[in-house]
Motif scaffolding. Structure first.
Motif: not given
Length: 143
Positions: A53-79
């Protein structure tokens, strides 16, 4: 996987710890954005086929670590200065449900807890909130 979503009944089948399957309801906003995502995703994939369902920027299955990293980046952007972990998301989800009137048994089912005791940790937050409101608003309350 994409086939885990039932758009007609607005549910998704998930496999959690211990390979336990549970069914989770999806709200109308979630369904809307999942459909939007799947439309854009099909354009990204071109001729590649994947059940993920969810893919990374390489078109492969997103890992839980990849999702964790994305959430961290979004949280940082939101302060947001605290670390947003999967546990923090689960805790927030359960707490909001209980604060909005969900019964503890339903929350237990949604979280996939075997025992009601595991879910009962979220009720103390509600009790704390009740005390806060009582002491703030009741004219004869004594702190």
């Amino acid at each position: 996987d994409v086939h885990s979503i039932d758009f007609i009944n607005c549910i998704i089948r998930l496999t959690g710890k211990g390979s336990k399957e549970r069914i989770v309801p999806l709200g109308e906003y979630c369904i809307y954005y999942l459909k939007l995502y799947l439309d854009k995703r099909s354009l990204m994939l071109k001729k590649v086929h994947t059940d993920a369902l969810f893919l990374n920027n390489h078109g492969k299955r997103m890992t839980r670590q990849g999702l964790y990293k994305m959430i961290g980046q979004i949280a940082k952007k939101q302060g947001i200065s605290i670390e947003i972990t999967p546990h923090v998301l689960r805790h927030s989800f359960a707490t909001h449900l209980i604060e909005c009137g969900a019964d503890i048994r339903s929350v237990q089912e949604l979280l996939g807890h075997e025992s009601l005791t595991a879910t009962s940790i979220y009720t103390h937050v509600t009790n704390d909130r009740l005390k806060e409101v009582y002491f703030k608003c009741h004219p004869r309350a004594k702190k």
